[in-house]
Each structure stands twice: as C-alpha cells, then as structure tokens.
Design a protein around this motif. Structure first.
Motif, PDB file in Angstrom:
ATOM      1  N   LEU A 244     -46.275 -95.170 -79.523  1.00 26.54           N
ATOM      2  CA  LEU A 244     -46.459 -94.902 -78.099  1.00 26.54           C
ATOM      3  C   LEU A 244     -47.139 -93.553 -77.928  1.00 26.54           C
ATOM      4  O   LEU A 244     -46.729 -92.553 -78.539  1.00 26.54           O
ATOM      5  CB  LEU A 244     -45.110 -94.901 -77.373  1.00 26.54           C
ATOM      6  CG  LEU A 244     -45.138 -94.745 -75.847  1.00 26.54           C
ATOM      7  CD1 LEU A 244     -45.936 -95.881 -75.191  1.00 26.54           C
ATOM      8  CD2 LEU A 244     -43.714 -94.725 -75.284  1.00 26.54           C
TER       9      LEU A 244
ATOM     10  N   ILE B 179     -38.781 -95.332 -73.405  1.00 26.94           N
ATOM     11  CA  ILE B 179     -38.597 -96.778 -73.230  1.00 26.94           C
ATOM     12  C   ILE B 179     -37.298 -96.925 -72.462  1.00 26.94           C
ATOM     13  O   ILE B 179     -36.229 -96.511 -72.933  1.00 26.94           O
ATOM     14  CB  ILE B 179     -38.529 -97.528 -74.574  1.00 26.94           C
ATOM     15  CG1 ILE B 179     -39.808 -97.308 -75.381  1.00 26.94           C
ATOM     16  CG2 ILE B 179     -38.313 -99.020 -74.334  1.00 26.94           C
ATOM     17  CD1 ILE B 179     -39.809 -97.990 -76.735  1.00 26.94           C
TER      18      ILE B 179
ATOM     19  N   LEU C  93     -51.087 -94.784 -70.577  1.00 23.64           N
ATOM     20  CA  LEU C  93     -50.176 -94.939 -71.695  1.00 23.64           C
ATOM     21  C   LEU C  93     -50.818 -95.892 -72.696  1.00 23.64           C
ATOM     22  O   LEU C  93     -51.483 -96.859 -72.310  1.00 23.64           O
ATOM     23  CB  LEU C  93     -48.828 -95.490 -71.232  1.00 23.64           C
ATOM     24  CG  LEU C  93     -47.943 -94.527 -70.438  1.00 23.64           C
ATOM     25  CD1 LEU C  93     -46.699 -95.243 -69.934  1.00 23.64           C
ATOM     26  CD2 LEU C  93     -47.547 -93.328 -71.297  1.00 23.64           C
ATOM     27  N   ASN C  94     -50.628 -95.599 -73.971  1.00 25.04           N
ATOM     28  CA  ASN C  94     -51.195 -96.418 -75.042  1.00 25.04           C
ATOM     29  C   ASN C  94     -50.043 -96.870 -75.949  1.00 25.04           C
ATOM     30  O   ASN C  94     -49.329 -96.026 -76.493  1.00 25.04           O
ATOM     31  CB  ASN C  94     -52.227 -95.610 -75.815  1.00 25.04           C
ATOM     32  CG  ASN C  94     -52.783 -96.315 -77.040  1.00 25.04           C
ATOM     33  OD1 ASN C  94     -53.166 -95.669 -78.008  1.00 25.04           O
ATOM     34  ND2 ASN C  94     -52.852 -97.633 -77.022  1.00 25.04           N
ATOM     35  N   VAL C  95     -49.864 -98.175 -76.085  1.00 17.72           N
ATOM     36  CA  VAL C  95     -48.780 -98.697 -76.909  1.00 17.72           C
ATOM     37  C   VAL C  95     -49.341 -99.654 -77.955  1.00 17.72           C
ATOM     38  O   VAL C  95     -50.238-100.447 -77.676  1.00 17.72           O
ATOM     39  CB  VAL C  95     -47.699 -99.398 -76.044  1.00 17.72           C
ATOM     40  CG1 VAL C  95     -48.266-100.595 -75.280  1.00 17.72           C
ATOM     41  CG2 VAL C  95     -46.514 -99.822 -76.895  1.00 17.72           C
ATOM     42  N   CYS C  96     -48.829 -99.533 -79.167  1.00 21.27           N
ATOM     43  CA  CYS C  96     -49.127-100.469 -80.262  1.00 21.27           C
ATOM     44  C   CYS C  96     -47.811-101.154 -80.601  1.00 21.27           C
ATOM     45  O   CYS C  96     -47.011-100.609 -81.384  1.00 21.27           O
ATOM     46  CB  CYS C  96     -49.690 -99.740 -81.473  1.00 21.27           C
ATOM     47  SG  CYS C  96     -51.198 -98.796 -81.131  1.00 21.27           S
ATOM     48  N   PRO C  97     -47.529-102.307 -80.003  1.00 21.43           N
ATOM     49  CA  PRO C  97     -46.204-102.922 -80.120  1.00 21.43           C
ATOM     50  C   PRO C  97     -45.823-103.310 -81.542  1.00 21.43           C
ATOM     51  O   PRO C  97     -44.636-103.377 -81.867  1.00 21.43           O
ATOM     52  CB  PRO C  97     -46.305-104.143 -79.209  1.00 21.43           C
ATOM     53  CG  PRO C  97     -47.749-104.407 -79.058  1.00 21.43           C
ATOM     54  CD  PRO C  97     -48.427-103.080 -79.149  1.00 21.43           C
TER      55      PRO C  97
ATOM     56  N   LEU D 225     -42.852 -99.372 -83.321  1.00 17.94           N
ATOM     57  CA  LEU D 225     -43.730 -99.345 -82.150  1.00 17.94           C
ATOM     58  C   LEU D 225     -44.301 -97.940 -82.025  1.00 17.94           C
ATOM     59  O   LEU D 225     -43.596 -96.945 -82.195  1.00 17.94           O
ATOM     60  CB  LEU D 225     -42.949 -99.732 -80.905  1.00 17.94           C
ATOM     61  CG  LEU D 225     -43.666 -99.625 -79.549  1.00 17.94           C
ATOM     62  CD1 LEU D 225     -43.210-100.759 -78.626  1.00 17.94           C
ATOM     63  CD2 LEU D 225     -43.392 -98.271 -78.868  1.00 17.94           C
TER      64      LEU D 225
ATOM     65  N   LEU E 158     -42.025 -98.891 -69.986  1.00 21.22           N
ATOM     66  CA  LEU E 158     -42.464 -97.639 -70.593  1.00 21.22           C
ATOM     67  C   LEU E 158     -42.680 -96.584 -69.510  1.00 21.22           C
ATOM     68  O   LEU E 158     -43.096 -96.912 -68.395  1.00 21.22           O
ATOM     69  CB  LEU E 158     -43.753 -97.842 -71.387  1.00 21.22           C
ATOM     70  CG  LEU E 158     -43.731 -98.974 -72.424  1.00 21.22           C
ATOM     71  CD1 LEU E 158     -45.107 -99.143 -73.064  1.00 21.22           C
ATOM     72  CD2 LEU E 158     -42.680 -98.697 -73.495  1.00 21.22           C
TER      73      LEU E 158
END
Length: 320
Positions: free
Chosen positions: A233, A257, A216-220, A231, A307
C-alpha cells in the motif's frame, strides 16, 4: 565586532583555527541564499530520524548549483551532537580531475536584535568528484539556538543564510519552509468492492488534500520480493508541477486498512519528503495476505476492503 556584542548572547562567540564567528547588521541580508523556516520544532519532529537533515532548495553561485543541509539536532556522524550542523553541498557532478575552491559563510538571523551571526570557514574547501559536501558540524550549540534571549528561534521561526565565494556576479535566491495548517479535512477513504477482482497494481480515484492531488496505490497480491506474501500500500502525489529545483513537500501521514468489525484498524505511519524524483511512498509488506483471509480480523468482508490515508503534518519547501 564590538565587545558588547559578545555580552548579548548566552554563549561565547569563540573563534577557532578553522571557523571565525562575527556579527553584522540585519540590514545586510545573505548575498546568495536565505531560508526562512516556519514551525521549526514541528518540522524537526516530522523528519524521519533524529539524524535526518533538512535539505534546502537549490541556488546558483558561480554557474554551479548548491544546497544547504541543516541537521536540527546535530550530525552525530561528524561529532555534531548537541549542535546545529550546517553543510554546503554541490549539486553538479564534476568530472574526474576537476575541482572548485570555495570559501563560504553560514548565517543565522538574530530576530531580537536584527543582526546576523556569521560563521565563516577560513580555509578554502575543494569540491571535486569525490568531495561534494563541506560544512560545520558544530556551527551553534542547540541550547544557544533554542534560547529565546538569543533571538535565533522566535515563535518557532528562524532564518538561515549562505554566502559562497567563487566569483562576484551572482543572483540571490530565497526559499522558505511553511507549515500547512490543517484547517480542512485531511482524510481520504477508498471503499473497494470486488476486492478479489482488483488488478495487481490498482489506483484509487484522484482526491485533493490541501490543494494537491493524490492517489492511493494498492497491490493486493503483493509486488517484488513480497509477491504472493503481503499486500502493498502506497500514497502517490500526482500534482508535481511546482516541485522542481529541490522544492518538496515534507509529510507525516498514516495509511490504514479499516476494521469493518469496528475493531482496531491495521495502520502504518510514514514520514516522507515528496518531490519529483520521489512521488510515491508506502510499504511493500503492509499486511500479510494470510491476515486478509481471516474473517475475524475484519479487514476484508464480503469481498470489500476499505483503505484510508490521514495526513498529520505537511510542510512546503519552495523558492520564493
């Protein structure tokens, strides 16, 4: 073709000034390419839109690379609604002024009678720098393709073929689309503590689902035009060794989420063919950052966010 062959189908095998249809024995398979599709209706439902097409793996004829493009519900932009639309695409880029003249056939296998229905474009098609795709928008009515008595779609399985006539010395290629049964856990949950300290572009630990590794790749704090607003995702495929020459994974999955109050999760559903050139997919504006800051929404609690990804459908398209 004997007249009795006409009577075996629920539709008339009619020829036109451009396309001629005929039948031959199943003992003579397609000379250049064969595509076996398992779980055809499930695959059709998993394509992103009704106008989407299934693109085959690559095959070689005459020193050039080709693919088939199959529209299960018809190419409406080419007057193909209500039909199976099938096209031949040249993958190689031709220089300006160069061209290839081609006559090609499309085949659909009749599993009931062990025969192939052949559709041949009688006129040569010129592939060049501006025209890389030619085909048949109304190759076969959907009703005829779906009718069990015609034998084209049996137990949700079907077979398409192609023959491309440029030169005679070619190597046949076969491919198949396989539905990957969900007989194992298809959900991964990533609990992120100290969420406020997470980097701008963070990845989960690698996890395995259906024998493939993902992250999983998240940019908060968002990215691109959504920086500081939403955000982002994404799901990233990290195992790519066999996704070459057009091989790909057709997927349908849900990113979430989790609501830590046991309320409704924040979810997004995605349909994406993962391949070497498209290994990451998700949404840049997955959830507004302002929503994350509202305690009553339960998305971030005590600086913890949870997540999750859940796979619904997975198909593998590959050469065999």
């Amino acid at each position: 073709m004997a007249s009795s062959d006409h009577l075996q189908y629920t539709f008339m095998i009619e020829n036109s000034s451009e396309i001629i249809r005929s039948i031959r024995s199943g003992e003579q398979p397609p000379a250049h390419y064969k595509l076996d599709v398992n779980s055809f209706s499930l695959l059709t439902g998993s394509l992103p839109t009704a106008s989407s097409f299934l693109q085959s793996t690559e095959f070689s004829v005459g020193g050039y690379r080709w693919v088939l493009q199959i529209y299960p519900t018809g190419n409406e932009n080419d007057n193909g609604k209500g039909h199976i639309s099938i096209y031949l695409k040249l993958c190689d880029k031709l220089k300006a002024g160069s061209f290839i003249n081609v006559i090609f056939r499309v085949l659909i296998y009749d599993q009931e009678r062990n025969k192939y229905l052949i559709m041949q474009d009688l006129r040569e098609k010129r592939f060049d720098a501006t025209n890389a795709i030619w085909g048949m928008s109304r190759a076969l009515p959907q009703t005829a393709f779906n009718a069990k008595c015609n034998g084209f779609l049996m137990q949700d399985r079907c077979t398409f073929g192609a023959e491309v006539f440029i030169i005679n010395t070619t190597i046949p290629t076969s491919a198949e689309v396989s539905y990957i049964e969900g007989n194992r856990m298809r959900t991964y949950t990533w609990r992120v503590e100290k969420f406020s300290e997470l980097s701008d572009d963070a990845y989960s630990p690698e996890f395995t689902i259906e024998g493939r590794t993902w992250k999983l790749n998240v940019c908060p704090r968002g990215c691109g035009a959504q920086k500081g607003k939403s955000l982002a995702l994404y799901l990233a495929l990290t195992q790519l060794y066999d996704l070459t020459a057009g091989n790909k994974l057709y997927t349908e999955y849900e990113l979430r989420i989790k609501n830590q109050f046991n309320g409704e999760d924040h979810c997004g559903t995605f349909k994406h063919p993962f391949e070497k050139s498209a290994k990451t997919w998700g949404r840049t504006s997955f959830v507004p950052i302002t929503d994350l800051l509202v305690p009553s929404k339960g998305l971030v609690m005590d600086d913890v966010i949870v997540l999750e990804v859940c796979f619904k459908q997975i198909f593998m398209l590959k050469n065999i």
